[in-house]
Design a protein around this motif. Structure first.
Motif, short mmCIF file in Angstrom:
data_model
loop_
_atom_site.label_atom_id
_atom_site.label_comp_id
_atom_site.label_asym_id
_atom_site.label_seq_id
_atom_site.Cartn_x
_atom_site.Cartn_y
_atom_site.Cartn_z
N HIS A 1 0.82 -1.20 0.00
CA HIS A 1 0.00 0.00 0.00
C HIS A 1 0.86 1.27 0.00
N ASP B 1 0.10 0.40 -5.17
CA ASP B 1 -0.82 -0.47 -4.43
C ASP B 1 -0.89 -1.79 -5.18
N ASN C 1 -2.07 -6.19 -4.68
CA ASN C 1 -2.49 -7.34 -3.88
C ASN C 1 -2.17 -8.61 -4.66
N GLY D 1 5.19 3.92 2.56
CA GLY D 1 4.22 2.87 2.29
C GLY D 1 4.39 1.66 3.18
#
Ligand code: ATP
Ligand code: MG
Lengths: 313, 374
Positions: free
Chosen positions: A11, A27, A29, A62
């Motif tokens: 992030h 960002d 995932n 981050g």
């Protein structure tokens, strides 16, 4: 073992080298059990981002969570469970294949009896048995990659981070390696893999595309293709090469690439009838039709900042 | 846990590192050659200027004291068989003449206050040898006598520093004997090879890109440092044995003193050098930088430690600097053991210095070593 949906959660990840921003507010995932492709042109920041995920570099900003653990605080726990294959060969060139693998097995704490078994298994798996007593420095590029991959999977980690694992590998071996990736994924291993190769990108479940450190595309591979907003037309005919320059002059065209005997033209989504405007430009001797976008088109449209002519590898 | 559920042993990781280092050292011909050839060549180069198996040097004596004690002293020295007393003179100037004329190899002056010097607890020399230093052989032999332990009871306890004889070389004051040169060379060779090897030990891995995979493994800084220390300790001990054996067979270095203690001190010195080398390696930007830093350490070690120039003759500032060098303490230790027959108790300050130096450098190296690429 804790079950988590996302093996890597990143992030706002930023890395600066002085003034230069190598990774910019990323960002990302990575879903458990998936093969996640990491795409981007040279110098776009893939290796830098990967190094931060492995705890080899500190992020400027981050947060990073790997396997549910925050990095770099839990680096040592994370390292225990992650297999990392570096882009540049990092094993010892003055050790043999077997000595290198034995070293990795030992520092990773595999008990001697099991280590022997695992060593043989990975060497057989990666066609290294006949070179096992050869110094790593004298191996071919592809053999080195296979050795590095063997070292990364030696402990059967839950998460594999592979930085361009198939560069320098011949097409057949590349196909075999991909078969291994799929097999690993099918038993629950999560894989983050960086690559330049479009056919490899097509095979990933998910993709993240980076350009100049900024994420420019991200999502399921099929979805990225289906939801590609620009339009792709194919130009066929005799000797299409000289057309490239004139097509590129058109303001609606984002990129032109020759692929075998045909040209792929990416036309801006604002254009209502891309087939017509391209036909008008090149005359009636050529056939023009609209086709489905590939990942390469997604990549090109996302990563090119100035209009460019692309020569296919 | 990874799926194979391994136990995580620090010992196994340390073993992995040093086994790997050994294999690499074995394959690296240059390093391997340095381990054996450097001691051999250095010892031959320096060593052939020395030969201490000298007996029956003709000397003249001026005994200004003329007491029972001084006569006993003369008899004791005669008993070493290094000297033969050929003449007694009554004035020191006659000795000078005789030495200059080459009639005797040396003169021994026993001063009027000989007995007082003997009884005093300060370290004034008991007597003076005046030696023709241009004869290296004779000078070397008599210099060894400098440490001649003279006591009435002829037994020396550990804490009592025996009275000594001052040796005044008329010429060539840099004279050495095997007992002096070999331990000095031992120090130089160990400093040279060990700081050089270890100074590049970590930088090399960084330069070759190995660090990226090494720090991605669960190995800790401390494990890495210890794993690197062990092979060089073994190399150091091989070199020590090699030098002592060569010294013995080529230059009649006598095997005197407490050998276990000698090895213990060598080991401490090896540790101190490896610690320093690793510290250099952690901080050096590249292999060349590491080499330059090592030379920066090696030169003062040779020049200031008392190996080249007598420590006592150096200016105060140089002495302070010398105190910071492991080599200075090592020279003191080896000379203490080989020349004075000193025991551990008498060597404590230097032993503690080396130990502290090792612990400090290792600790700093471990702390400063970043498991990071940038
Ligand atoms: N240690 C560093 N110091 C300064 N700049 C760096 C450093 N490491 C990387 N960079 C810069 O950061 C940018 C991103 O580099 P990175 O290696 O992450 O790219 P990449 O996407 O992996 O490229 P490639 O596909 O060529 O491997 C590059 O411009 C590079 O020059
Ligand atoms: Mg890269």
């Amino acid at each position: 073992m804790k079950l988590i949906d996302d093996v890597i959660v990143v992030h706002g990840l930023t890395k600066r080298f002085g003034e230069f921003v190598a990774v910019n507010n990323l960002d990302m995932n990575i879903k458990s059990g998936s093969i996640h492709g990491f795409l981007g042109p040279n110098g776009s920041g893939k290796t830098t981002a990967i190094r931060m995920m492995c705890g080899l570099m500190d992020a400027s900003e981050g947060d990073i969570h790997v396997l549910g653990l925050s990095m770099p605080e839990h680096a040592s726990q994370v390292r225990d469970q992650v297999g990392y294959m570096t882009q540049k060969f990092a094993l010892y060139e003055d050790l043999t294949i077997k000595e290198n693998l034995r070293f990795i097995a030992k520092v990773r704490g595999i008990p001697a009896a099991l280590a022997k078994e695992r060593l043989n298994a990975v060497m057989i798996d990666n066609d290294l048995v006949e070179y096992q007593s050869q110094l790593a420095g004298s191996l071919s590029g592809g053999q080195k990659r296979r050795l590095a991959f063997s070292a990364a999977v030696l402990t059967e980690p839950r998460l594999l981070i592979l930085d361009e694992p198939t560069s320098e590998v011949d097409p057949n071996t590349r196909r075999e390696m991909w078969a291994k990736f799929f097999k690993l994924a099918s038993v629950g291993t999560s894989i983050l893999i960086s690559t330049h190769l479009m056919d490899e990108a097509e095979r990933c479940h998910y993709l993240t595309v980076l350009n100049d450190g900024i994420k420019v595309a991200d999502g399921k591979t099929d979805q990225l293709k289906n939801e590609f907003s620009h339009q792709v037309v194919l130009v066929e005919g005799e000797n299409v090469t000289p057309l490239t320059d004139s097509i590129m002059q058109m303001k609606q065209v984002l990129a032109v690439a020759q692929s075998g005997l045909v040209l792929r033209v990416i036309v801006s989504k604002e254009e209502a009838d891309p087939v017509r405007i391209v036909s008008e430009n090149i005359g009636p001797k050529f056939s023009v039709r609209k086709i489905k976008a590939t990942i390469e088109d997604v990549f090109v449209a996302a990563t090119q900042t100035t209009k460019c002519r692309l020569d296919k590898e | 846990m990874n799926r194979l559920g391994f136990n995580k042993g620090a010992l196994s990781r340390v073993t992995a590192i040093f086994v790997k280092e050994f294999i690499q050292l074995k394959r690296d011909r240059l390093t391997f050659a340095m381990v054996v050839m450097v001691p051999l060549i250095q010892l031959l180069l320096f060593g052939y200027t020395i030969n201490t198996d000298v007996r029956h040097v003709p000397i003249a004596i001026v005994d200004q004291c003329q007491t029972q004690l001084s006569r006993q002293f003369i008899e004791d020295i005669k008993a070493t068989q290094i000297i033969d007393v050929v003449k007694f003179f009554d004035s020191p100037s006659r000795i000078m003449e005789a030495v200059r004329a080459g009639k005797v190899g040396a003169g021994l002056l026993i001063p009027r206050d000989f007995e007082k010097r003997y009884n005093d607890k300060n370290n004034d020399p008991l007597a003076h040898f005046i030696v023709d230093g241009s004869d290296t052989v004779v000078a070397g032999a008599l210099k060894a006598l400098r440490a001649f332990p003279f006591t009435q009871s002829s037994s020396i306890s550990a804490d009592q520093i025996p009275h000594t004889i001052a040796v005044e070389l008329l010429y060539n004051p840099e004279q050495r004997s095997a007992l002096f040169t070999v331990p000095g060379l031992l120090g130089v060779i160990l400093t040279m090879t060990l700081t050089f090897f270890t100074a590049v030990a970590l930088v090399r891995e960084r330069e070759r890109g190995n660090m990226e995979i090494l720090i991605a493994t669960p190995i800790s800084s401390m494990e890495l440092m210890i794993g690197k220390l062990i092979p060089y300790m073994v190399i150091g001990l091989i070199q020590v044995s090699l030098i002592l054996l060569l010294g013995h067979f080529l230059f009649q270095l006598p095997f005197v003193g407490n050998f276990g203690l000698l090895y213990f001190c060598c080991m401490l010195f090896i540790f101190a050098n490896v610690g320093l080398g690793l510290l250099v390696s952690v901080k050096a930007p590249n292999q060349l930088g590491a080499m330059q830093l090592s030379i920066f350490i090696l030169l003062p070690s040779i020049l200031l430690s008392g190996f080249m120039f007598p420590y006592d003759a150096m200016p105060q500032a140089a002495q302070w600097l010398a105190e910071l060098l492991p080599m200075t303490h090592f020279i003191r230790l080896t000379r203490g053991i080989l020349l004075r027959g000193a025991q551990l108790g008498g060597l404590m300050p230097d032993v503690l210095f080396l130990l502290g130096f090792f612990l400090l450098t290792m600790l700093l190296a471990t702390i400063l070593f970043k498991k990071k690429l940038d």
